[in-house]
Enzyme design. Structure first.
Site, PDB file in Angstrom:
ATOM      1  N   SER A   1       0.317   0.221  -5.521  1.00  0.00           N
ATOM      2  CA  SER A   1      -0.383  -0.124  -4.182  1.00  0.00           C
ATOM      3  C   SER A   1      -0.414  -1.548  -4.028  1.00  0.00           C
ATOM      4  O   SER A   1       0.476  -2.406  -4.730  1.00  0.00           O
ATOM      5  CB  SER A   1      -1.847   0.573  -4.187  1.00  0.00           C
ATOM      6  OG  SER A   1      -2.549   0.221  -2.999  1.00  0.00           O
TER       7      SER A   1
ATOM      8  N   TYR B   1       2.297  -1.387   6.550  1.00  0.00           N
ATOM      9  CA  TYR B   1       2.492  -1.486   5.089  1.00  0.00           C
ATOM     10  C   TYR B   1       1.018  -0.997   4.439  1.00  0.00           C
ATOM     11  O   TYR B   1       1.014  -0.460   3.426  1.00  0.00           O
ATOM     12  CB  TYR B   1       2.778  -3.045   4.676  1.00  0.00           C
ATOM     13  CG  TYR B   1       2.678  -3.420   3.366  1.00  0.00           C
ATOM     14  CD1 TYR B   1       3.505  -3.058   2.454  1.00  0.00           C
ATOM     15  CD2 TYR B   1       1.592  -4.237   2.808  1.00  0.00           C
ATOM     16  CE1 TYR B   1       3.617  -3.360   0.992  1.00  0.00           C
ATOM     17  CE2 TYR B   1       1.513  -4.456   1.440  1.00  0.00           C
ATOM     18  CZ  TYR B   1       2.409  -4.055   0.777  1.00  0.00           C
ATOM     19  OH  TYR B   1       2.191  -4.460  -0.674  1.00  0.00           O
TER      20      TYR B   1
ATOM     21  N   LYS C   1      -0.020   1.626   1.587  1.00  0.00           N
ATOM     22  CA  LYS C   1      -0.554   1.386   0.113  1.00  0.00           C
ATOM     23  C   LYS C   1      -1.713   1.978   0.122  1.00  0.00           C
ATOM     24  O   LYS C   1      -2.226   2.203  -1.257  1.00  0.00           O
ATOM     25  CB  LYS C   1      -0.427  -0.196   0.091  1.00  0.00           C
ATOM     26  CG  LYS C   1       0.980  -0.767   0.007  1.00  0.00           C
ATOM     27  CD  LYS C   1       1.697  -0.096  -1.210  1.00  0.00           C
ATOM     28  CE  LYS C   1       2.993  -1.101  -1.780  1.00  0.00           C
ATOM     29  NZ  LYS C   1       3.751  -0.594  -3.017  1.00  0.00           N
TER      30      LYS C   1
END
Length: 334
Positions: free
Chosen positions: A175, A205, A209
């Site tokens: 992550s 993004y 994550k």
């Protein structure tokens, strides 16, 4: 390597003799950056490491370079270390996060070679790249950072479960502190293609994550006996993940300068960045009570964002991704 204070020391982990104990690991994206050092340390500890990636020549070159680095490091071992520390093995299998059929083929190829999988490290990822829809119909950052490891992990469940007979298997998904950019929950079918593009590149993004953390949380709850962790490796200066931003006209130089300044104050090397992953993969002090945790730079455990921890978000991420993959015709070995 020089050990930073408070960072996990991989030399404290158990070393295996492949002639006596067969320990198997998979690392995606192991041909560069933190993945390269992750593979190196697993190899130094006697693991049979499957390095899966898209570019065969790059991965095979990385394997050769890792072998050379391992020889260099083992040359400084004392007599006791030479007797008790044994190198493992490395093998390439093709794997392309942007092609989910390739992900399934990789899992099938691995299962034809090995019956057990002790450590699965979903390390491959992309960061801050322009909007794009993959051939599978996902926003590219979401597919690479979440959907591909989601599908890969579930297809490897038989080998992970089989490994319980001789060890506690582990699944890790990379992550990022960037998961905090997910300021609210986004449905996986939302491509998040909004203006301003520069801002939403990073929100996409962050959402991917954040979903990676939720994936590991739900996996840990659903599959007791298999430890699951999400990882923020740290701010890595020496990475190819920033390449698109670095090449932008005008803004690229500003971005490059800003990240160099950040790297100077809070950055870590690629090898230091691998330590959180290595702790999650090898530290025997981690147990069932820790499963589902989020590890940060060096291997400490902290709480991720409220969006990541929200139970409804976690359940929806799990259920919607299963539903969407099934709609696309993929088999999930739940």
């Amino acid at each position: 390597m020089t050990q930073a204070a408070g960072f996990y020391n991989p030399e404290t982990a158990e070393y295996f003799d492949p002639k006596e104990t067969h320990r198997v690991a998979i690392v995606s994206g192991g041909n560069s950056g933190i993945g390269w050092y992750t593979v190196l340390h697993l190899y130094l500890h006697g693991y049979a490491v499957y390095v899966v990636g898209r570019n065969e020549s790059r991965v095979k070159k990385a394997i050769k370079d890792i072998e050379d680095e391992a020889r260099r490091r083992t040359s400084s071992y004392d007599s006791f270390q030479k007797k008790t520390r044994h190198l493992g093995s490395m093998e390439y299998i093709h794997f392309d996060c942007c092609d989910l059929e390739s992900v399934e083929r990789c899992a099938t190829a691995f299962l034809s070679k090995e019956r057990r999988l002790h450590v699965l490290i979903n390390n491959a990822g992309v960061m801050g790249i322009p909007f794009e829809i993959t051939k599978d119909g996902y926003e590219i950052q979401y597919q690479v950072n979440l959907v591909a490891p989601f599908l890969f992990t579930l297809n490897l469940l038989p080998a992970l479960k089989a490994a319980k007979s001789d060890a506690v298997p582990r699944v890790l998904t990379l992550s990022s502190v960037g998961h905090n950019a997910a300021y609210r929950y986004f449905d996986p079918s939302d491509h998040i293609n909004h203006f301003p593009l520069m801002l939403y590149t990073w929100i996409r993004y962050g959402n991917a994550k954040c979903a990676a953390i939720q994936f590991m949380k739900k996996f840990a709850a659903n599959y007791p006996g298999i430890l699951a962790f999400s990882i923020h490796p740290g701010v890595i200066g020496e990475t190819e993940l920033y390449s698109w931003w670095d090449k932008l006209p005008f803004l690229g130089s500003i971005f490059h300068t800003a990240r160099n300044v950040a790297g100077y104050f809070i950055g870590v090397s690629s090898e230091e960045g691998s330590l959180a992953t290595l702790r999650a993969a090898m530290d025997q002090s981690l147990g069932e009570d820790d499963s589902g945790s989020y590890l940060i730079t060096g291997g400490s455990i902290i709480e991720p964002s409220r969006v990541a921890l929200n139970k409804d978000n976690i359940d929806t991420t799990w259920n919607r991704n299963i539903e969407m993959l099934r709609e696309k015709g993929f088999t999930l070995l739940l």
